[in-house]
Every structure is written in C-alpha cells, then in structure tokens.
Design a protein around this motif. Structure first.
Motif, PDB file in Angstrom:
ATOM      1  N   CYS A 189       0.848  -1.125  -0.148  1.00  0.00           N
ATOM      2  CA  CYS A 189       0.118  -0.002  -0.027  1.00  0.00           C
ATOM      3  C   CYS A 189       0.823   1.085  -0.136  1.00  0.00           C
ATOM      4  O   CYS A 189       1.669   1.241   0.962  1.00  0.00           O
ATOM      5  CB  CYS A 189      -0.722   0.038   1.222  1.00  0.00           C
ATOM      6  N   LEU A 190       0.807   2.053  -1.058  1.00  0.00           N
ATOM      7  CA  LEU A 190       1.422   3.348  -1.168  1.00  0.00           C
ATOM      8  C   LEU A 190       0.699   4.384  -0.616  1.00  0.00           C
ATOM      9  O   LEU A 190      -0.319   4.687  -1.061  1.00  0.00           O
ATOM     10  CB  LEU A 190       1.808   3.668  -2.684  1.00  0.00           C
ATOM     11  N   GLU A 201      11.932  -3.826  -1.979  1.00  0.00           N
ATOM     12  CA  GLU A 201      11.845  -4.613  -0.624  1.00  0.00           C
ATOM     13  C   GLU A 201      10.542  -4.905   0.015  1.00  0.00           C
ATOM     14  O   GLU A 201      10.476  -5.931   0.549  1.00  0.00           O
ATOM     15  CB  GLU A 201      12.927  -3.832   0.460  1.00  0.00           C
ATOM     16  N   ALA A 202       9.831  -4.056  -0.252  1.00  0.00           N
ATOM     17  CA  ALA A 202       8.347  -3.944   0.122  1.00  0.00           C
ATOM     18  C   ALA A 202       7.525  -5.286  -0.241  1.00  0.00           C
ATOM     19  O   ALA A 202       6.973  -5.981   0.284  1.00  0.00           O
ATOM     20  CB  ALA A 202       7.547  -2.926  -0.058  1.00  0.00           C
ATOM     21  N   ARG A 241       5.479 -15.604   6.028  1.00  0.00           N
ATOM     22  CA  ARG A 241       3.994 -15.352   6.209  1.00  0.00           C
ATOM     23  C   ARG A 241       3.615 -14.126   5.556  1.00  0.00           C
ATOM     24  O   ARG A 241       3.953 -13.120   5.995  1.00  0.00           O
ATOM     25  CB  ARG A 241       3.560 -15.285   7.598  1.00  0.00           C
ATOM     26  N   PRO A 242       2.862 -14.145   4.509  1.00  0.00           N
ATOM     27  CA  PRO A 242       2.566 -13.115   3.603  1.00  0.00           C
ATOM     28  C   PRO A 242       1.778 -12.042   4.368  1.00  0.00           C
ATOM     29  O   PRO A 242       0.946 -12.209   5.426  1.00  0.00           O
ATOM     30  CB  PRO A 242       1.650 -13.524   2.570  1.00  0.00           C
ATOM     31  N   GLY A 243       1.760 -10.782   3.952  1.00  0.00           N
ATOM     32  CA  GLY A 243       1.201  -9.701   4.995  1.00  0.00           C
ATOM     33  C   GLY A 243       1.159  -8.442   4.258  1.00  0.00           C
ATOM     34  O   GLY A 243       1.981  -8.265   3.310  1.00  0.00           O
ATOM     35  N   PRO A 244       0.551  -7.390   4.381  1.00  0.00           N
ATOM     36  CA  PRO A 244       0.500  -5.944   4.215  1.00  0.00           C
ATOM     37  C   PRO A 244       1.572  -5.189   4.515  1.00  0.00           C
ATOM     38  O   PRO A 244       2.320  -5.375   5.653  1.00  0.00           O
ATOM     39  CB  PRO A 244      -0.587  -5.391   4.729  1.00  0.00           C
ATOM     40  N   VAL A 245       2.192  -4.355   3.515  1.00  0.00           N
ATOM     41  CA  VAL A 245       3.415  -3.475   3.700  1.00  0.00           C
ATOM     42  C   VAL A 245       2.985  -2.156   3.291  1.00  0.00           C
ATOM     43  O   VAL A 245       2.393  -2.014   1.956  1.00  0.00           O
ATOM     44  CB  VAL A 245       4.674  -4.011   2.817  1.00  0.00           C
TER      45      VAL A 245
END
Lengths: 178, 600
Positions: free
Chosen positions: B109-110, B155-156, B164-168
């Motif tokens: 998320c930018l 990197e994000a 474990r995937p997730g939001p950055v």
C-alpha cells in the motif's frame, strides 16, 4: 493460554536490530500491543558504522509467554538476532545509576562512607549535595538507594540493564552482503 | 548494499520519484492498482496518466481499495497493490491493512505524505502514517531520501510475499515523489535481506518425528488452514495426495476452505464455532492431529483447556510465532506448507512401518456415525425462504452452470452459512474476512476478484447490514462494468448479533434491527446496476438463474426468515464436544458461564 500454568520467570533478552528510524517503536509497540511486561529497556548502536543497535530488554512471564516474546521479536523485519541471555548460560548484567543525595553534617559523612562500601564514585559535589555514580546489578543499586533514602536521596537516574554472555561466544549478525 | 552501479551516481537523473515508483511496480509484476487520488499523491497520479503498463481502478473509499487488492491477491496468489493519499486516505485504509495482516494477505500500500520539511508540523492532511499503521502491517517504510525509493519498493514486495505474507505500507512524502531519483533494479533473489530471512525449508528431523507419530495414529486428523492456500495451488494438490496416501480425515478452517475438495469423501467440512459435528468431534477425539498452516484460533479451538485433550499435536506453520502461542504442541515444524507436505509424503513412503489400518477403519466407522447426525440439515417448508436453502440453491445452480466461480462474503450469519453450504473444490475461490471479521469486506473484495478474473462468476454473499458498509463500491462496479453479483440474505437484522442476544442476553435485541433499509432493487438501479428480489421460495431459483445470466452488476435481495440461527454452534467458552446442533437445543447455551460470556 493453554497448558501455561508454568512459573513466572525473568528474562534478559538481547536483540540486534538495524539502526533505523522506528525500530525501537516497533519493539515497544510489540510489548504494549500484546500485553507483555517491560521491566527495563536499553538501546544504543554497537558497531563501527552505526548500522546495528543492540536492545537489551528485561521482561518476565511464563515460559510460554517468553518464548512468544522471542518469536514475535524475531519476526520483525529489522531484527537480526534475538538471544535469551537467561538461557544462554552464565552472563553479566550491569546497570549504571547516577544518584543525587542532598544533606549536611553527619549525613554527608554517612553518605560517603556507604558510597565507599558500595564502590560508588563521587562525580559531582557541592556543599549540600553529592552525585554518585555506580554500576552493578539492579539489586545492588536498589540496596544503595534504600540506604540513601533516610540520608537524603533526592534523585535517581538509571540506565536499565545491559548484559553480555561470559566467555568467548559472541552475539553477532550473520554475514551479509552489505 | 544496493545494486547501484558505480556509474549511476555520475549519470544525470531523468526520472522523478513518482516515475521510479511506477517503474519499480512494473518490474515487480504489478498489473493493476486500486486507489483514490489526493493532494499528496498527485505526482504518482500524473505518472500513471503518462503510462499504460499499470491499470488504475478508482474506488469510492480507501478501505475498499485495500479490500479489492485483498480479493485480487487471494484469487491470484499475487501481491495486491493500493495507492491512497496522505492523512484521511491513509487512515481510511487502516481497517483493510489490519484485515490483510490478520488473514496473511500479501499487499503493498503506497500512501502519500506531506513533504519531508513539513512532517511533524500538523500540516494539511498530515497523519503519522507509519506510526498508525505499525501494528496493522507486517512492515512499513517512510521514505526520506530519493535514492531509497526504488530499493524500498522492491524490498516491500519481497517482504509482502515471502514468509507469512502480509501488508506492507510505503509512506511517500510529496517532495520525494517530485524530486529526481535514481532507479535501481530489484536485487537478485539469491541475495538475502540483511535481517529478514524467513524459513521455508523444514527441518527433516521434525518431519520424520511427525511421520513416525502419524504412522502410529489410530484416530488421526488433518486440520488444514490458510497456510496451505498461501503456499500456492501445488500445496493444495499435495494435501490431497497426502490425505489419500494416509487415509486420514481432513477438516479445513474458514481460511482453508478450498485447500481440500469439499466433494472428497475424506472431507469432514469446516471445523470450529460453526463447524460440522463430525469435524469438531474428530478434533476432540483424535489421538494425532496434524495442523497444517492454521493457527489454533479461538474460533477453532473453543475452550483451550478442553481442546483435543488426548491428541499428540503436530503444528506446521511458516510463522514460528504461531507455534506454541495458544496451544502447546508436541512436534513443531517451521516452513512452507507445500515443502512440508512434499517432505512428509516422501518420508511416509520411505518409512517401512505400516499405518494402523484396522484402527483407522474403526475411526472411519465412528466418523460415519457422527456424519449420520446430518448436522447441516434444515427444513425448507412454506413460502418463507430459509437462508441455508438460499445458499444451497445458489451453490447447486452455480455448479450446474459449470462456470468458474469465486465467492466473497461480508461478516455474520450469512458468512457462516456460505462456509457451510457452499462447497469449494479448489483453492483461491473463497475470499472472506476471517481474522478481523470486517463487515463491508465482501463487495470490494469481489471487485478485486472480478478485475483479476474478468470472465469468471464472482458472487458476494452478503447480509443486508454488512453490504451497506461499502455499498458505494456499486459505483466502481458500474464504472468498470464488473458484473459482480451481490446475493443478500436479507433478514432485516444484524443476524449474528441478534443470535447472540437471543442465546446469551435474554432476547434483548439491543440495536440489532436493520431499521430504515433501502429498497435494494432501486438502489442497484440507481447505481446503473440490476436489482432483483425473491420474497418467496418459489421465486428463489428464478432469481438466482436470472442473476447468473445477467452480464452486469446485480444486487439480488433475498428476503429470508428473520429469526433463523446459525447452527451447529459451539457456545463461547465451551468445548468441541459441547456443541449445539440446532433449535430446541438452545438450552445448552444456558450453561454458558460468565467466563464464557466475556469471550467474543
């Protein structure tokens, strides 16, 4: 928590982190957000080019909670290494304190005598005050402060614990292609 | 550290920070970005205007942008991408970010930010975005130097999709977007991150221990969760192989539905608070449990002290912090579900010890007896449509149609009925807000799914209360001609709240009635969609068929029984074997202690 009737224990955890903005907030936020205790916390850069910081955090909980704390710390992106010094074998724990005692007459003499016994150094003096500097573990500093209280303890500033394992083994980051 | 060539510094910079962002997104494989413009991100919108590689979908609320990206990510396995402005744009996105964190969905998320020299000055539309989103993301960045833009974006994406995937979140001050910045390529996959190195390859010694336990199992169960789906479709295939090899029964969590085919005779259905009788009794009575990529969530375990009291527990998870968090296990295995399953299959085949065939047959006879309770049965009689029947018919008619079908849901009773009565044969077909339980998730998530799968049938099974939480996205659906179907089980109540008030709060229906509802047919029409309604059972099939045949956004208002409760149910604070099967047994809830009542 299931099967977690275990005893509370104290843990001294060393965390090597990237020295970047927000990393301390991540660690502290993790403790407050998940309801873990922080008894003391220290942080400073420790390598030559100031890219790594070492956080020493003293916490307590059941074995299951302490394992969880370490796992949660370890999964933070800027964390290199987490080491539970309480489990790593014999280790040294030290804290530095600056202790201001205000008083006159016999109290001054008594303050100096106790400081001598505790190997506290006088780092500032006026006609009605001393500032003592002492290092040791938390119990020693607690004991010194308790003795100084009736004599004229005015102010205490403490660093919180820093710790290191005895012997030749060293906590370092894995080699990186930096 | 960076891959910048020695010449880069001397070459004149030609790209703005915003252009570098877009180039990095493109290099990371981004095809679509869900967003909403505002002052701080205008430079990125300007760069979007001047390129064609990345498509932008304009949502009507930033929360919906995040859910849409979640739907996109969950249905494709790719990283979803979001673009919002500073201040309220970022704060509106927070619910979606936390939703993605709880359900392990990869997102980048930018967020726009005020220029670096104004940070901390309470400038217009300023928010401490990295501070606010820190506990709602896997990681976040505030970019303060132009030379960091490209590296941080690369990197994000790595952080979002690995482990474990997730939001950055990447917070981008406006001056950084406008100033010239160098572009650097993504580092090669072989170059490890300085500090972040998730373990994906399991320890074979642990695999052998697990297989040895399973070989001796007399009453085994495989309890599979979202980790299998996140690992990719291959892991689901391997789960099927392993189940066939072992002959073990399989149950899925809410997040894991589709990881194992619902039609498979070894499938027990979903487990947990509204899981099947057989799944929960198998969990309670098993002697060896293999947890594959699930996290012993409170909705699954019920009362922890009574959870699977006789089981040796094997827990395979990619996140070491999930292991021994709620439930102490006997054999922990850290790694990727697909790799773990492949290793288990190999070791199981190599190991000469035969499994406990006779005991397993006895276990299956016991399971068949429990299945005989037919815990999901309901009686559809008269004109009033039972909500269970509505979902069941929706499932049967979509199956007959043979079309590739994706289901999203909102949160509440309809969500549980969807989980119980809609069968999934493949992973990535079921999108629901499991961890955070976000009402308003389903419609924007369906939007993201439909963008990724333009020809598929995408249905949001909704409640009349949840749907109003992001109803504005009907405008997005119509703008992009996304033929999402919204199937509302309209009982004029926040049904799950009403159910708990009935069972636990003396029938005092405090604020749970959906008063002053809109006319959903006219509402659909006002957004240039199609509105349909069924008020009697005789109309149900026709409405479903017409909905499926309509190649436009549809809202189908299915007026269902108002006081139906969702069963089976494990009351809060109870154990798996204290399940209530249906109406008439609500007395079982009377025994809920205050200790149970404090649980949500």
């Amino acid at each position: 928590m299931a099967d977690d009737s275990g005893q509370f224990r104290s843990a001294t955890i060393a965390v090597l982190v990237e020295n970047e903005a927000g990393v301390l907030a991540r660690v502290i936020g993790l403790f407050s957000g998940r309801g873990y205790n922080i008894e003391s916390l220290t942080v400073a850069p420790v390598d030559e080019d100031r890219r790594l910081s070492r956080i020493t955090v003293v916490t307590s909980g059941t074995e299951m909670v302490i394992e969880q704390i370490k796992a949660q710390l370890d999964r933070l992106v800027p964390v290199h290494k987490v080491s539970d010094l309480s489990l790593a074998g014999p280790h040294l724990v030290r804290e530095l304190a600056l202790i201001k005692v205000v008083g006159s007459g016999d109290h001054r003499v008594e303050a100096l005598r106790l400081a001598d016994a505790f190997r506290a150094r006088v780092v500032d003096a006026t006609t009605e005050s001393f500032v003592f500097e002492m290092t040791g573990n938390a119990e020693k500093i607690d004991a010194f402060c308790a003795l100084m209280r009736p004599i004229g303890l005015a102010e205490v500033s403490r660093t919180g614990a820093v710790a290191i394992v005895r012997g030749s083994s060293a906590l370092t980051v894995q080699s990186h292609n930096g | 550290m960076s891959a910048t060539s020695p010449h880069a510094a001397t070459q004149p910079l030609t790209m703005s920070g915003a252009e570098v962002v877009l180039r990095a997104l493109k290099d990371q494989g981004v095809e679509v970005i869900f967003g909403y413009p505002g002052g701080a991100v205008l430079p990125i919108y300007d760069a979007i205007f001047q390129q064609n590689a990345i498509r932008h979908i304009l949502v009507r609320h930033e929360q919906a942008a995040v859910h849409a990206a979640e739907g996109y990510a969950r249905s494709t396995g790719k990283v979803g991408c979001v673009l919002v402005t500073s201040g309220p744009g970022a704060t509106n996105a927070v619910t979606g970010l936390l939703d993605a964190l709880m359900d392990s969905i990869p997102l980048v998320c930018l967020t726009g930010q005020v220029p670096t020299h104004l940070i901390g000055n309470d400038a217009f539309q300023e928010a401490d975005t990295t501070g606010i989103t820190r506990p709602a993301t896997k990681h976040n960045y505030l970019v303060k130097r132009s030379e960091d833009v490209a590296r941080v974006v690369h990197e994000a994406f790595h952080v979002a999709r690995s482990g474990r995937p997730g939001p950055v979140v990447i917070d981008l001050p406006k001056d950084i977007l406008i100033n010239k910045a160098p572009y650097v390529e993504a580092p090669p996959a072989t170059q490890p991150h300085r500090s972040y190195r998730p373990v994906t390859t399991p320890d074979m010694a642990q695999i052998r221990k697990a297989v040895a336990l399973m070989k001796q199992a007399e009453r085994p169960v495989i309890y599979a969760g979202g980790g299998v789906i996140n690992s990719g479709p291959e892991a689901s295939r391997l789960l099927g192989d392993f189940a066939r090899l072992t002959g073990f029964p399989v149950t899925n969590t809410l997040m894991g539905l589709g990881a194992f085919p619902s039609q498979d005779p070894q499938f027990l259905g979903m487990l947990g608070m509204h899981g099947t009788y057989e799944a929960n009794l198998v969990m309670h009575g098993c002697d060896v449990m293999l947890n594959m990529g699930a996290r012993f969530d409170d909705r699954v375990t019920g009362k922890l002290s009574h959870f699977a009291p006789t089981a040796k527990k094997i827990h395979a998870d990619i996140d070491p912090s999930s292991i021994n968090k709620n439930v102490k296990v006997d054999v922990p295995i850290v790694g990727d579900a697909g790799q773990i399953l492949a290793a288990m299959i190999q070791v199981w085949k190599e190991d000469s010890q035969p499994p406990m065939r006779e005991a397993l047959s006895a276990w299956w006879r016991q399971i068949d007896e429990w299945r005989g309770k037919n815990c999901l049965q309901y009686v559809q009689q008269g004109k009033i449509i039972k909500p269970q029947h509505a979902v069941k018919r929706l499932y049967e008619i979509t199956r007959e149609s043979g079309r590739e079908t994706f289901i999203t849901t909102e949160v509440g009773q309809h969500q549980m009925w969807a989980a119980q009565y809609f069968g999934f044969e493949k992973p990535n077909r079921w999108m629901t807000s499991g961890g955070l339980g976000t009402m308003g998730y389903g419609l924007p998530a369906a939007m993201g799914v439909q963008i990724a799968h333009p020809d598929a049938l995408v249905i949001d099974i909704a409640g009349e209360a949840s749907i109003l939480m992001n109803i504005q996205e009907m405008a997005t659906l119509c703008q992009y001609r996304l033929p999402v179907k919204v199937f509302i089980l309209n009982n004029e109540y926040m049904g799950m709240v009403r159910q708990w008030q009935e069972l636990l709060h003396g029938g005092r229906y405090s604020e749970s009635y959906s008063a002053a509802l809109p006319d959903f047919v006219k509402l659909a029409e006002s957004f240039h969609g199609v509105g349909l309604r069924a008020t009697e059972e005789s109309q149900l099939d026709d409405v479903i068929r017409e909905m499926l045949a309509t190649d436009r956004p549809v809202i189908a208002d299915i007026c269902v029984a108002k006081d139906e409760n969702c069963f089976p149910m494990i009351p809060s604070g109870a154990a798996h074997n204290e399940m209530i099967l249906g109406p008439g047994q609500e007395g079982g809830v009377a025994g809920v202690t205050d200790e149970g009542k404090v649980l949500v």
